[in-house]
Design a protein around this motif. Sequence first.
Motif, PDB file in Angstrom:
ATOM      1  N   VAL A  24     105.194  90.545 -49.118  1.00 40.17           N
ATOM      2  CA  VAL A  24     104.343  89.775 -48.205  1.00 40.17           C
ATOM      3  C   VAL A  24     102.926  90.344 -48.197  1.00 40.17           C
ATOM      4  O   VAL A  24     101.944  89.597 -48.192  1.00 40.17           O
ATOM      5  N   ALA A  25     102.811  91.663 -48.217  1.00 41.70           N
ATOM      6  CA  ALA A  25     101.491  92.293 -48.210  1.00 41.70           C
ATOM      7  C   ALA A  25     100.667  91.866 -49.414  1.00 41.70           C
ATOM      8  O   ALA A  25      99.456  91.621 -49.287  1.00 41.70           O
ATOM      9  N   ARG A  26     101.291  91.756 -50.568  1.00 45.21           N
ATOM     10  CA  ARG A  26     100.560  91.344 -51.769  1.00 45.21           C
ATOM     11  C   ARG A  26     100.200  89.864 -51.719  1.00 45.21           C
ATOM     12  O   ARG A  26      99.073  89.475 -52.018  1.00 45.21           O
ATOM     13  N   HIS A  27     101.171  89.037 -51.348  1.00 46.48           N
ATOM     14  CA  HIS A  27     100.943  87.588 -51.380  1.00 46.48           C
ATOM     15  C   HIS A  27      99.893  87.164 -50.352  1.00 46.48           C
ATOM     16  O   HIS A  27      99.076  86.278 -50.629  1.00 46.48           O
ATOM     17  N   PHE A  28      99.898  87.796 -49.198  1.00 49.40           N
ATOM     18  CA  PHE A  28      99.000  87.402 -48.113  1.00 49.40           C
ATOM     19  C   PHE A  28      97.899  88.438 -47.888  1.00 49.40           C
ATOM     20  O   PHE A  28      97.393  88.575 -46.769  1.00 49.40           O
ATOM     21  N   ALA A  29      97.503  89.129 -48.950  1.00 49.39           N
ATOM     22  CA  ALA A  29      96.502  90.194 -48.829  1.00 49.39           C
ATOM     23  C   ALA A  29      95.199  89.677 -48.218  1.00 49.39           C
ATOM     24  O   ALA A  29      94.566  90.357 -47.397  1.00 49.39           O
ATOM     25  N   ALA A  30      94.776  88.480 -48.607  1.00 46.03           N
ATOM     26  CA  ALA A  30      93.519  87.937 -48.081  1.00 46.03           C
ATOM     27  C   ALA A  30      93.610  87.685 -46.585  1.00 46.03           C
ATOM     28  O   ALA A  30      92.647  87.941 -45.836  1.00 46.03           O
ATOM     29  N   ASP A  31      94.756  87.177 -46.116  1.00 46.21           N
ATOM     30  CA  ASP A  31      94.940  86.965 -44.672  1.00 46.21           C
ATOM     31  C   ASP A  31      94.957  88.287 -43.925  1.00 46.21           C
ATOM     32  O   ASP A  31      94.346  88.432 -42.853  1.00 46.21           O
ATOM     33  N   ILE A  32      95.680  89.244 -44.470  1.00 50.98           N
ATOM     34  CA  ILE A  32      95.813  90.541 -43.806  1.00 50.98           C
ATOM     35  C   ILE A  32      94.442  91.193 -43.632  1.00 50.98           C
ATOM     36  O   ILE A  32      94.126  91.756 -42.578  1.00 50.98           O
ATOM     37  N   LYS A  33      93.611  91.075 -44.660  1.00 54.36           N
ATOM     38  CA  LYS A  33      92.274  91.654 -44.593  1.00 54.36           C
ATOM     39  C   LYS A  33      91.379  90.886 -43.636  1.00 54.36           C
ATOM     40  O   LYS A  33      90.714  91.472 -42.766  1.00 54.36           O
ATOM     41  N   ARG A  34      91.337  89.569 -43.763  1.00 52.05           N
ATOM     42  CA  ARG A  34      90.400  88.763 -42.971  1.00 52.05           C
ATOM     43  C   ARG A  34      90.839  88.651 -41.513  1.00 52.05           C
ATOM     44  O   ARG A  34      89.996  88.656 -40.604  1.00 52.05           O
ATOM     45  N   LEU A  35      92.130  88.528 -41.267  1.00 50.51           N
ATOM     46  CA  LEU A  35      92.611  88.291 -39.908  1.00 50.51           C
ATOM     47  C   LEU A  35      92.932  89.583 -39.169  1.00 50.51           C
ATOM     48  O   LEU A  35      93.236  89.548 -37.972  1.00 50.51           O
ATOM     49  N   GLY A  36      92.895  90.712 -39.866  1.00 50.92           N
ATOM     50  CA  GLY A  36      93.061  91.991 -39.190  1.00 50.92           C
ATOM     51  C   GLY A  36      94.483  92.320 -38.798  1.00 50.92           C
ATOM     52  O   GLY A  36      94.702  92.922 -37.741  1.00 50.92           O
ATOM     53  N   TYR A  37      95.451  91.948 -39.643  1.00 49.10           N
ATOM     54  CA  TYR A  37      96.850  92.255 -39.348  1.00 49.10           C
ATOM     55  C   TYR A  37      97.333  93.442 -40.168  1.00 49.10           C
ATOM     56  O   TYR A  37      96.798  93.752 -41.243  1.00 49.10           O
ATOM     57  N   ARG A  38      98.369  94.078 -39.659  1.00 51.99           N
ATOM     58  CA  ARG A  38      99.129  95.058 -40.415  1.00 51.99           C
ATOM     59  C   ARG A  38     100.607  94.800 -40.130  1.00 51.99           C
ATOM     60  O   ARG A  38     100.945  93.990 -39.262  1.00 51.99           O
ATOM     61  N   PHE A  39     101.480  95.479 -40.843  1.00 55.22           N
ATOM     62  CA  PHE A  39     102.917  95.206 -40.723  1.00 55.22           C
ATOM     63  C   PHE A  39     103.407  95.342 -39.286  1.00 55.22           C
ATOM     64  O   PHE A  39     104.213  94.542 -38.818  1.00 55.22           O
ATOM     65  N   ASP A  40     102.888  96.317 -38.571  1.00 54.70           N
ATOM     66  CA  ASP A  40     103.392  96.561 -37.218  1.00 54.70           C
ATOM     67  C   ASP A  40     102.439  96.124 -36.134  1.00 54.70           C
ATOM     68  O   ASP A  40     102.517  96.584 -34.993  1.00 54.70           O
ATOM     69  N   GLY A  41     101.523  95.186 -36.439  1.00 54.23           N
ATOM     70  CA  GLY A  41     100.695  94.680 -35.356  1.00 54.23           C
ATOM     71  C   GLY A  41      99.348  94.163 -35.813  1.00 54.23           C
ATOM     72  O   GLY A  41      99.216  93.623 -36.907  1.00 54.23           O
ATOM     73  N   ILE A  42      98.341  94.361 -34.967  1.00 56.10           N
ATOM     74  CA  ILE A  42      96.989  93.856 -35.197  1.00 56.10           C
ATOM     75  C   ILE A  42      96.066  95.041 -35.423  1.00 56.10           C
ATOM     76  O   ILE A  42      96.085  96.021 -34.681  1.00 56.10           O
ATOM     77  N   ASP A  43      95.254  94.935 -36.448  1.00 57.17           N
ATOM     78  CA  ASP A  43      94.389  96.037 -36.830  1.00 57.17           C
ATOM     79  C   ASP A  43      92.931  95.815 -36.426  1.00 57.17           C
ATOM     80  O   ASP A  43      92.146  96.748 -36.388  1.00 57.17           O
ATOM     81  N   GLY A  44      92.562  94.572 -36.177  1.00 54.30           N
ATOM     82  CA  GLY A  44      91.165  94.327 -35.832  1.00 54.30           C
ATOM     83  C   GLY A  44      90.885  92.878 -35.584  1.00 54.30           C
ATOM     84  O   GLY A  44      91.782  92.048 -35.474  1.00 54.30           O
ATOM     85  N   ALA A  45      89.610  92.534 -35.503  1.00 54.44           N
ATOM     86  CA  ALA A  45      89.175  91.170 -35.247  1.00 54.44           C
ATOM     87  C   ALA A  45      89.114  90.383 -36.549  1.00 54.44           C
ATOM     88  O   ALA A  45      89.147  90.942 -37.645  1.00 54.44           O
ATOM     89  N   VAL A  46      89.013  89.071 -36.428  1.00 55.03           N
ATOM     90  CA  VAL A  46      88.850  88.203 -37.579  1.00 55.03           C
ATOM     91  C   VAL A  46      87.466  88.432 -38.175  1.00 55.03           C
ATOM     92  O   VAL A  46      86.456  88.428 -37.456  1.00 55.03           O
ATOM     93  N   SER A  47      87.421  88.652 -39.486  1.00 51.73           N
ATOM     94  CA  SER A  47      86.136  88.916 -40.144  1.00 51.73           C
ATOM     95  C   SER A  47      85.509  87.625 -40.631  1.00 51.73           C
ATOM     96  O   SER A  47      86.194  86.726 -41.066  1.00 51.73           O
ATOM     97  N   ALA A  48      84.195  87.549 -40.539  1.00 51.71           N
ATOM     98  CA  ALA A  48      83.477  86.353 -40.966  1.00 51.71           C
ATOM     99  C   ALA A  48      83.383  86.300 -42.487  1.00 51.71           C
ATOM    100  O   ALA A  48      83.549  87.298 -43.157  1.00 51.71           O
TER     101      ALA A  48
END
Length: 226
Positions: A202-226
């Motif tokens: 999942v981390a590989r397939h959705f890498a762009a979402d994880i980076k832009r939306l600020g998610y990590r496996f166990d929660g939220i890492d930050g704000a949505v990036s522009a």
Amino acid sequence: MLLSPGHRFLFIHIAKTGGTSVRAALARRRWADPWYWPMFLCSRLSHLSGHRIGTKLPRHAKAIAAKELLPREVFEGLFKFAFVRNPWDLQVSSFHHIRRERPQYLGGHQDFASFLRWKLDPARPPQYHLDTSIELQSDYLIDLHGNLIVDFVGRYERLEPDFDEVCSRIGIAAPRLPHRRQANDRGADYRRYYDDATAELVARHFAADIKRLGYRFDGIDGAVSA
């Protein structure tokens, strides 16, 4: 997608992010919109001319569709918002939804891990009910150049307070948010469905979402990036 010209908002509905509840909560406001009934009638009657007009945007259309179809001044004058969800959690939700409502699309894979590997296999022939949940959520929020074109991105993980913020920005009193399509056939913690290999898939397939939306496996890492 839910458009209200009278209340000047556009809701981009990403599947499995609480959007059905948001739509239900805002439906009454939409019906009170003086533009709703003319738009409804035009949409229903336009087929008589042999052409459908774009007064009703598809339920899960991307923001770019509205930007391309609506006049520029109309689109820019709307408060545009969406909700997103942790990609690992979303895949668990998608699995249970398909198993419960469309088991014929499981491809013979009854457990989550084997279904996920099959679903995310790039060699698998595309199927609509599967492929909506392997699309990037961030693709719903951006233009053709990758620029964010929505004004607010709420999170499924804090649906109620973020929905209250949406209503404040629209300028309406926040209606009760109903729990529509709430699943009761899965555990509360999505992480127990994964091992290291499937979590990395999942981390590989959705890498762009994880980076832009600020998610990590166990929660939220930050704000949505522009």
